[in-house]
Structure formats: structure tokens, C-alpha cells
Design a protein around this motif. Structure first.
Motif, mmCIF file in Angstrom:
data_model
loop_
_atom_site.group_PDB
_atom_site.id
_atom_site.type_symbol
_atom_site.label_atom_id
_atom_site.label_comp_id
_atom_site.label_asym_id
_atom_site.label_seq_id
_atom_site.Cartn_x
_atom_site.Cartn_y
_atom_site.Cartn_z
ATOM 1 N N TYR A 185 0.850 6.887 8.376
ATOM 2 C CA TYR A 185 0.915 6.549 6.958
ATOM 3 C C TYR A 185 1.564 5.197 6.686
ATOM 4 O O TYR A 185 1.337 4.594 5.640
ATOM 5 C CB TYR A 185 1.688 7.624 6.206
ATOM 6 C CG TYR A 185 0.944 8.934 6.087
ATOM 7 C CD1 TYR A 185 -0.241 9.018 5.370
ATOM 8 C CD2 TYR A 185 1.434 10.089 6.684
ATOM 9 C CE1 TYR A 185 -0.925 10.219 5.254
ATOM 10 C CE2 TYR A 185 0.760 11.300 6.566
ATOM 11 C CZ TYR A 185 -0.418 11.355 5.850
ATOM 12 O OH TYR A 185 -1.091 12.534 5.732
ATOM 13 N N SER A 186 2.401 4.746 7.606
ATOM 14 C CA SER A 186 3.137 3.509 7.375
ATOM 15 C C SER A 186 3.527 2.923 8.724
ATOM 16 O O SER A 186 3.023 3.350 9.769
ATOM 17 C CB SER A 186 4.385 3.787 6.524
ATOM 18 O OG SER A 186 5.328 4.525 7.278
ATOM 19 N N LYS B 227 -7.853 -0.043 11.797
ATOM 20 C CA LYS B 227 -8.982 -0.953 12.020
ATOM 21 C C LYS B 227 -8.836 -2.252 11.235
ATOM 22 O O LYS B 227 -9.792 -2.773 10.660
ATOM 23 C CB LYS B 227 -10.302 -0.252 11.672
ATOM 24 C CG LYS B 227 -10.424 1.169 12.230
ATOM 25 C CD LYS B 227 -11.625 1.878 11.656
ATOM 26 C CE LYS B 227 -11.680 3.339 12.023
ATOM 27 N NZ LYS B 227 -10.622 4.157 11.381
ATOM 28 N N LEU B 228 -7.617 -2.775 11.233
ATOM 29 C CA LEU B 228 -7.307 -3.982 10.473
ATOM 30 C C LEU B 228 -7.175 -5.184 11.385
ATOM 31 O O LEU B 228 -6.996 -5.057 12.600
ATOM 32 C CB LEU B 228 -5.992 -3.788 9.711
ATOM 33 C CG LEU B 228 -5.994 -2.765 8.576
ATOM 34 C CD1 LEU B 228 -4.560 -2.488 8.125
ATOM 35 C CD2 LEU B 228 -6.837 -3.246 7.407
ATOM 36 N N HIS B 229 -7.222 -6.353 10.752
ATOM 37 C CA HIS B 229 -6.994 -7.606 11.464
ATOM 38 C C HIS B 229 -5.712 -8.266 10.953
ATOM 39 O O HIS B 229 -5.172 -7.889 9.923
ATOM 40 C CB HIS B 229 -8.170 -8.562 11.250
ATOM 41 C CG HIS B 229 -9.468 -8.020 11.723
ATOM 42 N ND1 HIS B 229 -10.586 -7.947 10.929
ATOM 43 C CD2 HIS B 229 -9.835 -7.480 12.915
ATOM 44 C CE1 HIS B 229 -11.591 -7.419 11.609
ATOM 45 N NE2 HIS B 229 -11.152 -7.119 12.818
ATOM 46 N N ARG B 230 -5.283 -9.262 11.686
ATOM 47 C CA ARG B 230 -4.135 -10.076 11.291
ATOM 48 C C ARG B 230 -4.535 -11.522 11.506
ATOM 49 O O ARG B 230 -5.038 -11.883 12.566
ATOM 50 C CB ARG B 230 -2.919 -9.692 12.134
ATOM 51 C CG ARG B 230 -1.634 -10.376 11.738
ATOM 52 C CD ARG B 230 -0.426 -9.650 12.318
ATOM 53 N NE ARG B 230 -0.615 -9.275 13.709
ATOM 54 C CZ ARG B 230 0.085 -8.316 14.319
ATOM 55 N NH1 ARG B 230 0.985 -7.626 13.654
ATOM 56 N NH2 ARG B 230 -0.118 -8.041 15.590
ATOM 57 N N PHE B 231 -4.320 -12.365 10.481
ATOM 58 C CA PHE B 231 -4.891 -13.708 10.592
ATOM 59 C C PHE B 231 -4.341 -14.487 11.775
ATOM 60 O O PHE B 231 -5.032 -15.317 12.356
ATOM 61 C CB PHE B 231 -4.743 -14.494 9.280
ATOM 62 C CG PHE B 231 -3.340 -14.686 8.766
ATOM 63 C CD1 PHE B 231 -2.470 -15.586 9.342
ATOM 64 C CD2 PHE B 231 -2.904 -13.989 7.654
ATOM 65 C CE1 PHE B 231 -1.200 -15.785 8.849
ATOM 66 C CE2 PHE B 231 -1.633 -14.181 7.139
ATOM 67 C CZ PHE B 231 -0.776 -15.076 7.743
ATOM 68 N N GLU B 232 -3.097 -14.187 12.182
ATOM 69 C CA GLU B 232 -2.556 -14.890 13.353
ATOM 70 C C GLU B 232 -3.348 -14.577 14.619
ATOM 71 O O GLU B 232 -3.375 -15.368 15.561
ATOM 72 C CB GLU B 232 -1.094 -14.506 13.582
ATOM 73 C CG GLU B 232 -0.142 -14.894 12.457
ATOM 74 C CD GLU B 232 0.122 -13.737 11.521
ATOM 75 O OE1 GLU B 232 -0.806 -12.927 11.310
ATOM 76 O OE2 GLU B 232 1.252 -13.634 11.000
ATOM 77 N N ALA C 187 3.552 -2.662 6.461
ATOM 78 C CA ALA C 187 2.962 -1.767 7.460
ATOM 79 C C ALA C 187 2.036 -2.510 8.406
ATOM 80 O O ALA C 187 1.931 -2.174 9.590
ATOM 81 C CB ALA C 187 2.198 -0.634 6.766
ATOM 82 N N ALA C 188 1.355 -3.541 7.884
ATOM 83 C CA ALA C 188 0.375 -4.267 8.687
ATOM 84 C C ALA C 188 1.021 -5.182 9.716
ATOM 85 O O ALA C 188 0.309 -5.846 10.485
ATOM 86 C CB ALA C 188 -0.556 -5.073 7.773
ATOM 87 N N PHE C 189 2.341 -5.237 9.743
ATOM 88 C CA PHE C 189 3.032 -5.994 10.788
ATOM 89 C C PHE C 189 3.333 -5.111 11.996
ATOM 90 O O PHE C 189 3.918 -5.570 12.976
ATOM 91 C CB PHE C 189 4.322 -6.611 10.236
ATOM 92 C CG PHE C 189 4.080 -7.774 9.316
ATOM 93 C CD1 PHE C 189 4.245 -9.078 9.762
ATOM 94 C CD2 PHE C 189 3.652 -7.571 8.016
ATOM 95 C CE1 PHE C 189 4.005 -10.144 8.917
ATOM 96 C CE2 PHE C 189 3.409 -8.628 7.160
ATOM 97 C CZ PHE C 189 3.580 -9.925 7.612
ATOM 98 N N ASP C 190 2.940 -3.842 11.911
ATOM 99 C CA ASP C 190 3.089 -2.899 13.015
ATOM 100 C C ASP C 190 1.786 -2.879 13.813
ATOM 101 O O ASP C 190 0.710 -2.631 13.263
ATOM 102 C CB ASP C 190 3.394 -1.506 12.456
ATOM 103 C CG ASP C 190 3.498 -0.457 13.545
ATOM 104 O OD1 ASP C 190 4.556 -0.384 14.190
ATOM 105 O OD2 ASP C 190 2.513 0.277 13.748
#
Length: 750
Positions: A137-138, A184-189, A173-176
Motif C-alpha cells: 500500500y505504501s 509497475k511504475l517508472h522513475r525518471f532517473e 512511496a515511489a521512492f521505494d
């Protein structure tokens, strides 16, 4: 209904069991299954197998061995096949799109088959979530059910492919790392070798402006380091050389940004202006330049921002095949979906226009209030229709910008549902939201849903704007009125009571409550000496409400516990916020003969920064560093304020402050004058001061005091005039239509 069956029913949109029945992967805490990898398994195959093994062990205690397919000798060995094994060739997958996957079973075996990239990893996490009841969830550790039996449907055929090729939600959360893979996410770095506003990363002004000012934009007849001069051949060569070195150092990067700097100030030299005239606007010189650079690197993909002055496509030139347009939706308000709200009309028109010249479009969208990350921002019901709209209009990637690595209003909820909609915008919103709220908040989930619904409904009923650069103080008469806040607070009281004795869940409800408390504190600065203000009447003076220092301390401690690192984009930390309040608490309230006196204005403030209107000047409150709080803001117009003292009173001094905040285009008036009158018709000038304008680049926020000595003569009417500067300084780049603003806080009369 068992928890596992509930989960499978809840997420039934992604599940297709052809004949029913179950396969028992684990029975009674034991399993005879193995995880089988292709002989030439790649790192994603191996990682997917490791993840599955780990979670099955955590769920049931059973250990599944991982083996290569060529060591599988027994045809009767039940197995979970990961990746493109020979056994998987019997599964009719067709061509799976990049990052897509197939989850399949027959009567005994399980298959997780991925498209390119991390598709196989996404498949394993989807198996864990949609079929085995696990949750992430997080950024906190995943929720894993403890079971002795682990089952999946037999004869399963579940093909999933992403709606968008680039998917990013920008919240803590998206830094985990696991959260990214799970959802199923991306990170611009990870995708971009060069990201965002990149002109000055490629041609740094510090290195080049002093020696070659012609490399930079000609604005108002002067070369300035605001943007690049895109008609200069040497600029093109420098950009190409910079990219060649960067690409060599990072050959695996998927995208490279060649994009304008934030703000305006595009070049108007003869050559750039000629191109822009041919193309119908400044996007012409930009796209021609980017195309010319991209032609040198045909194997690479380039992105460029369509933002502010470059929002409309050129009339002649189309983006090259390896150029992706990243269109911004920055001008849209957020109380309604992008597909219908009037403020997004230009965005919709530009999106359609770009769609006629290219199929490579990303959108940079916004889902937080950048000026107040902790302000309630109830766009919750619009998240799905917005992404569905983008999917329906040829958009292939979305950067959904939230608060970054700092906690903000409903940050965990926003990140979770956005991730699901980015993968599949047709996801059932009610089921998804209920799953999150019940799973993340436990028994408080129902009350949290009521709280969010109350915010959304009150926003609609009051017809309030929801601005990414707004302020909760400005909403004190609509969806964030004290009465409405009381209603929301009671719902959160019920949420707290529902999870009493459960520290982790209670902590989550506390974090969700921070935006309400922030609103109360900010509005108390605005109300000041009035009801709901932080000051109490004490004779003829006002002193700090004795409960307020502790309330602020409790709030800042709560911010730290929730992971708040900054309260606004470029704003203060919780410690800095505490210091602001400490300064207010230490400031002795100053009385004035004009306190609460009637004020008339020739030029009213604009509706987006209303303050208390004319009464901002006599409400007994000074402004701080935030121009939107306790400052009378006037855009492009003079301050002409007449204070009616009620009766003639002896006056010795008139003083006030003006704000200098070049970042927000706020400058000191060029001239301030005082005049007095007995009848509000005939005025006598009694003082004037000329304020020297800034002589060079200066972005420090300063309060400029202006004081006038009078003779002690009895005066009823006092007119204060502050002359707004005619132009924005050349060093502060701005669109041609942009005007300077002036801000005045309290006019003291003594």
C-alpha cells in the motif's frame, strides 16, 4: 467470504479463469512445486523467481526451489515456469507488448511470461497481489497473509498490458524500489539520461554567458541567460557535443531531454524571430532545433517540453520520429476533470493539435498544491477520468507530479490509485479505493472514505477553484470554512476511534489529519484578532492564544513523524515553520489609530489573492514572507487607499511595509506618498518617498518599511498611494504580458 476470495473478487477485472477450480501450490505449509527458469534466464527472470520464492515462504513457510529448465527431468514435477521457457511455448500468448505479461495455468502448472523489460517481474507481483492476497500500500513493508494453503485458479489466462509506456507517480512511496516494481511504475532517473528543463545542463550559463552572451536569448533587446538562442550554430554544436559525451557515459538511458528552462524569456533575435514567424509561434524554433539535434542520434529518443510559450505545435515543422513531445497541463484548475473543466480548454486544444502531427506524446500532469503541500487537495475523484482522457487522446506516457519525497495530502492514496490507473485507467475506481482505504487504514477505512467524500462534495457544492498554486486561506469561505473543517474533523475523530489501540493504523490517520490542522493554523494567521485567529483580546491589546504554541509544536512533531520534509515547493521545513510561528509568538501586537478603520481602494485585489480586501490594511496583522497571507496584493496597478479614521484624530506617524519578492514578480513601489483630508474630497499632500529599484538580480524576500512623520494635526482621512513599477526588471525574465505586482500589509497610524 475468505480474505483471499475477497481479494480475487475485488480485482476480478484482471482475472480470467476459464474453467474454474484451483491449483494447490502449497498445502498444509508444504509444497512439491519448484520454480523453473529458462536455461538462458536473464536478470529479470531471476529476480522474478527470487521475489516469488520469498513471498511464498513468508506466506506459508514453504520453500520453493529455483531450478533451470534443463535440469527438470521428471515430467510429473509440478512447476511454476518463469519467463520464456520451452514449456511456456505451449501457452498461446501471442505477441506481448513491452512490459506486459501473461499469467496462465493449466490443470497443474503455472506460467508467468513477460514481454520485454520488467514484464515478467510485474507478472510475479501481480500474481502475488491479485491471486495470492498480498498488498503493497505504501513505502512500508508489504502486507502478507499468513496461510497454510496457497492456491491459484486452474486454466487461468490473464494477459495484461500497460495503457501507457511511461508511468510515473511522484510521491514518497515511489521512492521505494519494491513499490515501483510492485505497481509497475517508472522513475525518471532510471529512464532519462537527461531529464526536465535541460537547456542549461547542456549549455551552462556559468561557463558560457560571460564569454558568449550570443549563445543565450535576446529578450527586450538584451542577451540574457533565460533560454538558449536556438538559431546559433555554435549552440547546436555545444548541445550535440554535450549529448554525445553523456550518451557514451550512459548508453542504457532510454530518453534524453532537450527542453527549455522553466519560465519565459525565449529568444527574439532576428533569426529566431524569423523562424517563429514562419511557424506561428516560438515552438517553431524549438522543434526545428530539437529535430536537428535528434538527427545526429537516430538510435536515441529525445523528449522536449511543450510548456508555457511552446505549448502550441508549430504550423509547419513536425517532431522527428525519435522526438517525444511532453505537454504540460499546468494552467488547468483541478476541481473538475481535464476533459471538461474550462481552464483546461487550451490544454485540450493543444493536445489535439499535437496529436495531428505526432503519435509520440507524453503529458506532465499535476496532482498536488505546490504552494501548500499539506493543504487538503480533493482532486481524488478526478484522478481516474484524467488518465482515461489522456489514454483516449494518444498520450503514451504520463509524469503525474505530486509532492516528491515529502508527505502531502493523502499522498499514499494518491500514489496507489494513480499507479493502478496508469497501468489500466479502466480500473474500477470504487473497488480500488475501497481496497486501499480498508487495507491501509483498517477499520478506519470507512470513516476515511466519508472524510474524502465530504471534501469532494463540499468542494463541488461551494464551486470553489482547486488551484495547484492555491492557498487554504483563500478557501476560508468555501470548502475549507471553519464550519466545514469542523465537519471533516468529526469524521476523522471517528476514524481515530475506530483504530484506537492500533498504533500503526492510528499513526496513519494522524498523518491524514495533518492537512486539516495545517489549514486551521494558516487560517488562524489570517483571522488574527477575529474568531478562529491565534490572538486573544486582552484589554485594549491582543496576545497569543495560550493554546497555540503547544498546538504548533504538536503539529510540527506530527509533520516529522509523517515524513514531511518541506511544506511547499521551495518552502520551509517543519523546523522552519516552527520558527516562523515562534517569531509570531514573540512579536508584540502593535495598536493603531486605524485598527479596523474603514478603507476604500481605487484598485481592488485580484480574485485569486483576495486577502480581506481593503480591510487587509487595517486588520492589525503584518505580513511575512508569504505574499498570499496578510498582504494586500495588487497586480499591475497602484495602491490608492483611503483610510477613514471615523473622527478627526491627532496623527504623528504613518508607517507600513511593502514586499520585495522577485520570484513572484513582486517589487517595491517606485514611489509612496501620503495625503490627508477632512472631507474625503480635498486632499493635501504631506509626504512622499522615492524607493530605489533593485539594481541587479536579487531574489531575496524582503519587507521594506516606509514611514512618514506628520505634525500631530487632527486628521480624519488618510490617503496612501504606492505607485506600481511600470515594468518588470530585464533581469527577471517574464512573458511579455506579465506585469509587476506590489504588496502592502498593515498601515499603522499613531
Amino acid at each position: 467470504m475468505t480474505y483471499l476470495l475477497y481479494i480475487m473478487t475485488l480485482f476480478g477485472y484482471g482475472c480470467q479463469s476459464l474453467t474454474g477450480g484451483d491449483i494447490a501450490l502449497v498445502s498444509g505449509g508444504k509444497s512439491n512445486y519448484v520454480i523453473v527458469l529458462p536455461v538462458d534466464a536473464g536478470k529479470n527472470d531471476q529476480h522474478a523467481a527470487d521475489v516469488l520464492k520469498d513471498y511464498v515462504k513468508r506466506m506459508s513457510g514453504a520453500t520453493l526451489n529455483i531450478v533451470k529448465e534443463n535440469s527438470l527431468k521428471d515430467k510429473n514435477q509440478p512447476a511454476i515456469f518463469i519467463g520464456h521457457t520451452d514449456h511456456a511455448a505451449n501457452i498461446n500468448t501471442g505477441k506481448i507488448k513491452p512490459e506486459g505479461f501473461m499469467l496462465a495455468t493449466d490443470a497443474r502448472d503455472v506460467y508467468v511470461i513477460g514481454g520485454s523489460g520488467k514484464g515478467v517481474v510485474y507478472g510475479v507481483y501481480t500474481l502475488l497481489e491479485q491471486y495470492l492476497g498480498c498488498r503493497k500500500y505504501s513505502q512500508a513493508p508489504a502486507t502478507v497473509p499468513t496461510v497454510k494453503d496457497v492456491r491459484v485458479p486452474a486454466q487461468l489466462h490473464d494477459l495484461q498490458e500497460p495503457a501507457f509506456t511511461y508511468r510515473e507517480t511522484y510521491y514518497p512511496a515511489a521512492f521505494d524500489n519494491e513499490y515501483l516494481e510492485w505497481h509497475k511504475l517508472h522513475r525518471f532517473e532510471d529512464l532519462w539520461g537527461l531529464w526536465g528543463h535541460s537547456f542549461f545542463k547542456l549549455v551552462p550559463p556559468r561557463a558560457w554567458f560571460a564569454v558568449h552572451p550570443e549563445y543565450f536569448a535576446l529578450v527586450k533587446g538584451i542577451r540574457q541567460p533565460t533560454q538558449l538562442c536556438l538559431s546559433n550554430e555554435n549552440v547546436w554544436r555545444l548541445v550535440v557535443d554535450s549529448l554525445r559525451l553523456a550518451i557514451k557515459a550512459n548508453p542504457d538511458a532510454m530518453y534524453w531531454s532537450i527542453s527549455q528552462e522553466d519560465g519565459g524569456g525565449y529568444c527574439t533575435c532576428d533569426l529566431c524571430r524569423k523562424v517563429d514567424a514562419e511557424e506561428g509561434g516560438p515552438s517553431g524554433s524549438l522543434i526545428r532545433f530539437v529535430n536537428k539535434v535528434a538527427a545526429q542520434f537516430p538510435e536515441q529518443q529525445f523528449t522536449t517540453l511543450s510548456y508555457l510559450y511552446s505549448a502550441r505545435p508549430p504550423q509547419r515543422t513536425k517532431p522527428a520520429a525519435n522526438v517525444i513531445i511532453m505537454l504540460s497541463s499546468i494552467d488547468a484548475l483541478r476541481q473538475e476533470p481535464l476533459g471538461s473543466i474550462p481552464s483546461a480548454a487550451a490544454f485540450r486544444k493543444n493536445l489535439d493539435a499535437w496529436g495531428t502531427v505526432t503519435s509520440h506524446i507524453f503529458v506532465w500532469d499535476y496532482t498536488t498544491q505546490f504552494t501548500n503541500y499539506l493543504a487538503p487537495f480533493p482532486d481524488y475523484a478526478n484522478l481516474r477520468p484524467n488518465l482515461q482522457y489522456l489514454s483516449d487522446h494518444k498520450v503514451s506516457g504520463v509524469f503525474s507530479q505530486g509532492s516528491g519525497d515529502t508527505h502531502s495530502d493523502m499522498a499514499e492514496f494518491n500514489a496507489y490509485v494513480q499507479a493502478k490507473y496508469l497501468w489500466n485507467p479502466k480500473t474500477d475506481a470504487d473497488k480500488l479505493q475501497d481496497d486501499f482505504l480498508q487495507g491501509y487504514y483498517g477499520k478506519a477505512g470507512k470513516n476515511m472514505r466519508q472524510y474524502m467524500d465530504a471534501l469532494v462534495n463540499t468542494l463541488k457544492q461551494t464551486h470553489a477553484p482547486l488551484d495547484i498554486y492555491g492557498n487554504p486561506v483563500n478557501n476560508h469561505r468555501d470548502y475549507l470554512s471553519p464550519l466545514a473543517i469542523d465537519t471533516y474533523s468529526k469524521l476523522l475523530d471517528k476514524a481515530e476511534a475506530a483504530v484506537e489501540g492500533q498504533p500503526e493504523l492510528l499513526k496513519r490517520v494522524y498523518a491524514a489529519r495533518l492537512p486539516l490542522e495545517y489549514t486551521v493554523l494558516q487560517q488562524s494567521r489570517f483571522f488574527g484578532t477575529e474568531p478562529h485567529g491565534y490572538l486573544d483580546a486582552n484589554g485594549k491589546e491582543y496576545t497569543v492564544n495560550p493554546r497555540w504554541p503547544e498546538r504548533v509544536r504538536k503539529f510540527t512533531a506530527g509533520c516529522k513523524a509523517a515524513g514531511v520534509t518541506t511544506l511547499a515547493e521551495g518552502g520551509v521545513s517543519p523546523d522552519g515553520y516552527q520558527q516562523e510561528w515562534d517569531s509570531l509568538f514573540a512579536r508584540k501586537w502593535t495598536n493603531s489609530l486605524a485598527f479596523r478603520a474603514k478603507v476604500s481602494l481605487v484598485n481592488p485585489p485580484p480574485p485569486e489573492f483576495p486577502g480581506k480586501g481593503a480591510q487587509t490594511l487595517t486588520d492589525g496583522l503584518e505580513g511575512g514572507r508569504d505574499f498570499s497571507l496578510n498582504w494586500l496584493y495588487l497586480y499591475g496597478k497602484d495602491l490608492v487607499a483611503v483610510i477613514d479614521m471615523g473622527t478627526a484624530k491627532p496623527v504623528n506617524t504613518v508607517f507600513m511595509h511593502f514586499l520585495q519578492d522577485a520570484r513572484h514578480y513582486i517589487f517595491n513601489p517606485s514611489r509612496v506618498s501620503i495625503a490627508i483630508s477632512d472631507d474625503n474630497i480635498h486632499f493635501t499632500d504631506v509626504g512622499e518617498q522615492v524607493i530605489t529599484p533593485l539594481q541587479g538580480e536579487d531574489y531575496d524576500v524582503k519587507n521594506t518599511p516606509v514611514s512618514f512623520k506628520l505634525t500631530g494635526k487632527a486628521v480624519r482621512y488618510i490617503r496612501v498611494t504606492g505607485v506600481c513599477p511600470a515594468d518588470i526588471p530585464v533581469w527577471r525574465e517574464a512573458p511579455e504580458s506579465k506585469r509587476p505586482a506590489i504588496c502592502c500589509d498593515e498601515i499603522y497610524v499613531q
